[in-house]
Design an enzyme around this catalytic site. Structure first.
Site, PDB file in Angstrom:
ATOM      1  N   ARG A 227      -1.010   1.226  -1.249  1.00  0.00           N
ATOM      2  CA  ARG A 227      -2.316   1.521  -1.824  1.00  0.00           C
ATOM      3  C   ARG A 227      -2.790   0.326  -2.637  1.00  0.00           C
ATOM      4  O   ARG A 227      -1.988  -0.381  -3.262  1.00  0.00           O
ATOM      5  CB  ARG A 227      -2.262   2.765  -2.728  1.00  0.00           C
ATOM      6  N   HIS A 275      -7.289  -1.933   5.975  1.00  0.00           N
ATOM      7  CA  HIS A 275      -6.636  -0.619   5.851  1.00  0.00           C
ATOM      8  C   HIS A 275      -6.402  -0.008   7.235  1.00  0.00           C
ATOM      9  O   HIS A 275      -6.826   1.107   7.529  1.00  0.00           O
ATOM     10  CB  HIS A 275      -7.474   0.317   4.981  1.00  0.00           C
TER      11      HIS A 275
END
Length: 312
Positions: A227, A275
Site C-alpha cells: 500500500r 497499482h
C-alpha cells in the site's frame, strides 16, 4: 430476497454486476449511486473503499466483502460497525499474480535489465560487469502472509536466500523468519532487496521511512507492492539521491492515481507501475462472495474475517 449492495465507482460497476447477475441470480443486486434502495433492506455490501460513515447506516447488514486483499479502505472509517464481519478477498490466483510481480521486478533489478534498456535506447552495445551471484543476493520480505509466503517460496526456488519479517514467527521451509520490533534491524541488515507485502495498519503505516532505509545495506533495492501508505515518498527519494539505495519499484502510492507532477514519475532510479501488481478477477470475486453469502445464510461460519485488533 437477500440484497447485495455494490459500493464502487459507477464506472467500475459493470465489471462486477455482469458476473454477479450470472452467478448469483438469487441475489437482489443494487449499485450505490445508480439504483434506488432501502438502507434497511441491505444484507451484504461488496466494496473496496466505501464512503466513511455509510456502512453504519445499514441496520440489517450481515457482512461486508472487500474487493481486494487489502482492507485499509474499510479500517480508515472510524464509524465502521465493528459487530459486522469484514471479509478479505483471498484467492490463489490473486496471490500468484502478486508473487509473479515480485519475482519479475526482483529479476529485472538483479539482472540489471534497466541498464540494457537504456543501452538499447542509445543503440549502444554495452556489456556491464556480471550481477551479484544469486546465492549472495539476499531477499527480505516484509509481511509473511499468504502472498508474502508465496513470493518468498518462488524466490527461494530460484536460489535466492530469502527471509521474512512479520509480527510472529513463521515456519516456512527454506525461508528464515524474523519477528517483532526487536528483530527488525537484524532482518534489514541482511537484506539486499526489500519487498513490502505488509497489510496497512496503524503499526505499519509509514514503515518505509528514512530510519528503515538507513538500516538496509548500501545499494539495497526496494519494492513496494503493498500500500502507498507504507512509504514516506520524500524519504525514499532522499535515500536514492544520496546513493544509499540503488533503486525502487513502486506499484502503490500515497495518492492514486499518481499526480503528474510527482517526482517519482521521472526519477531515474524508480520504476512506477499503476497499482497493477494483481487485479481481482471479477468472476472469481463474484463466485467467492456468492459462496460465502450462501454459507452465511445457512448459519455457517465465515472465513477470512478481519481481526480489527490486528487490522488484517
Amino acid at each position: 430476497m437477500t440484497t447485495l449492495l455494490l459500493a464502487v465507482p459507477l464506472a467500475w460497476a459493470p465489471l462486477w454486476t455482469t458476473p454477479l447477475s450470472e452467478i448469483a441470480p438469487d441475489l437482489q443486486l443494487r449499485v450505490q449511486g445508480r439504483d434506488q434502495f432501502d438502507p434497511a433492506s441491505v444484507d451484504y455490501v461488496l466494496s473496496f473503499r466505501p464512503q466513511p460513515g455509510f456502512l453504519k447506516t445499514l441496520p440489517r447488514l450481515k457482512a461486508v466483502f472487500s474487493l481486494g486483499a487489502g482492507v485499509d479502505g474499510f479500517l480508515a472509517d472510524p464509524d465502521y460497525p465493528k459487530a459486522v464481519p469484514l471479509v478479505r478477498f483471498v484467492d490463489r490466483t490473486l496471490s500468484r499474480e502478486m508473487a509473479q510481480y515480485v519475482v519479475m521486478h526482483t529479476l529485472i533489478h538483479h539482472r540489471q535489465q534497466r541498464f540494457f534498456d537504456q543501452a538499447q535506447k542509445d543503440a549502444k552495445w554495452r556489456q556491464t560487469i556480471p550481477p551479484r551471484r544469486t546465492e549472495d543476493t539476499r531477499i527480505g520480505i516484509l509481511g509473511l502472509g499468504e502472498i508474502g509466503t508465496l513470493a518468498g517460496e518462488r524466490l527461494r526456488d530460484l536460489d535466492f536466500p530469502v527471509a521474512g519479517w512479520s509480527q510472529t514467527k513463521k515456519n516456512v521451509k527454506g525461508i528464515e523468519s524474523f519477528a517483532g520490533a526487536a528483530e527488525l534491524n537484524a532482518f534489514l541488515a541482511r537484506t539486499d532487496i526489500l519487498v513490502c507485502l505488509l497489510p496497512l495498519t496503524d503499526g505499519t503505516r509509514g514503515i518505509l521511512n528514512k530510519k528503515l532505509f538507513a538500516a538496509l545495506p548500501a545499494d539495497a533495492f526496494v519494492i513496494n507492492v503493498a500500500r502507498g501508505g507504507h512509504l514516506i515518498e520524500s524519504d525514499l527519494i532522499a535515500a536514492l539521491d544520496s546513493g544509499h539505495l540503488s533503486g525502487a519499484t513502486l506499484d502503490v502510492f500515497q495518492t492514486e492515481p499518481l499526480p503528474e507532477d510527482n517526482p517519482l514519475w521521472k526519477h531515474p532510479k524508480v520504476t512506477v507501475t499503476p497499482h497493477v501488481g494483481a487485479i481481482s478477477d471479477p468472476r472469481v470475486a463474484a463466485q467467492y462472495v456468492h459462496d460465502r453469502i450462501v454459507r452465511n445464510e445457512r448459519g455457517e461460519k465465515l472465513d477470512n474475517v478481519v481481526d480489527f485488533e490486528r487490522g488484517y
